[in-house]
Design an enzyme around this catalytic site. Structure first.
Site, PDB file in Angstrom:
ATOM      1  N   GLY A   1      33.966  24.989 -22.679  1.00 44.00           N
ATOM      2  CA  GLY A   1      34.215  23.571 -22.924  1.00 44.00           C
ATOM      3  C   GLY A   1      35.335  23.403 -23.927  1.00 44.00           C
ATOM      4  O   GLY A   1      36.417  23.982 -23.775  1.00 44.00           O
TER       5      GLY A   1
ATOM      6  N   GLU B   1      27.839  24.427 -32.894  1.00 45.34           N
ATOM      7  CA  GLU B   1      27.093  24.102 -31.665  1.00 45.34           C
ATOM      8  C   GLU B   1      25.782  23.383 -31.986  1.00 45.34           C
ATOM      9  O   GLU B   1      25.248  22.675 -31.140  1.00 45.34           O
ATOM     10  CB  GLU B   1      26.857  25.351 -30.821  1.00 45.34           C
ATOM     11  CG  GLU B   1      28.140  25.983 -30.315  1.00 45.34           C
ATOM     12  CD  GLU B   1      28.954  25.095 -29.385  1.00 45.34           C
ATOM     13  OE1 GLU B   1      28.506  24.007 -28.994  1.00 45.34           O
ATOM     14  OE2 GLU B   1      30.070  25.500 -29.048  1.00 45.34           O
TER      15      GLU B   1
END
Length: 184
Positions: free
Chosen positions: A24, A91
């Site tokens: 991503g 994350e």
């Protein structure tokens, strides 16, 4: 000793040199550099039996296991233990670091790597497919600004999580400033 099976919880790599499969925003060197202060070596890779989803009200993707699908991304190599910890912070709780088998598209060899899998496999907000090129055109600039703000905040005594930073940043750019009209 046999390597851990795909999907097993991530384990420390020998000597602290980790390989991380990214799919991503971390495919953008500018984002990686903002987070770990360097651009490590990387190569194109595929993650079999996973799918990259869009997430409602988010500009970053999620991956989850899906039989017979594959996710194109890249593997960044030589990540230190300290850098892996920073990636874990970035994350945040939305993802679980997981050890997976990926296929290098350069050499066709199978590589064990860590990756970040969406924590909520039953999330009703995931849908369709996320597109990196579209993200670069539409969202990278703002995402990079948010990332730099998060990294600055991480250095503060009372830092916000990446999710909190993302939500407050996106709220600020989506709401136009209230202005008072002054008649001339």
């Amino acid at each position: 000793m046999a390597p851990p099976p795909a999907g097993a919880p991530a384990a420390a790599a020998v000597g602290g040199a980790h390989s991380v499969f990214v799919y991503g925003s971390l495919m953008a060197d500018e984002v990686v550099s903002a987070i770990i202060k360097r651009v490590p070596p990387s190569s194109a890779a595929l993650l079999p039996n996973y799918h990259r989803f869009s997430i409602k009200d988010r500009i970053y993707p999620a991956i989850l296991p899906v039989e017979s699908k594959k996710v194109a991304g890249k593997v960044i190599m030589g990540i230190t233990d300290a850098e892996l910890h920073i990636l874990d912070e970035f994350e945040d709780v939305e993802y679980v670091r997981t050890r997976v088998e990926i296929l290098s598209t350069d050499s066709s060899e199978t590589i064990l790597a860590d990756t970040y899998v969406w924590a909520d496999a039953e999330d009703p907000h995931i849908y369709g497919e996320w597109d990196f090129e579209e993200w670069k055109k539409l969202h990278m600039k703002d995402f990079l600004a948010m990332t730099l703000g998060f990294m600055h905040g991480l250095e503060q005594p009372e830092s916000k999580s990446r999710v909190e930073t993302y939500q407050s940043f996106m709220q600020a750019i989506e709401q136009p400033e209230t202005r008072t009209q002054v008649e001339i």
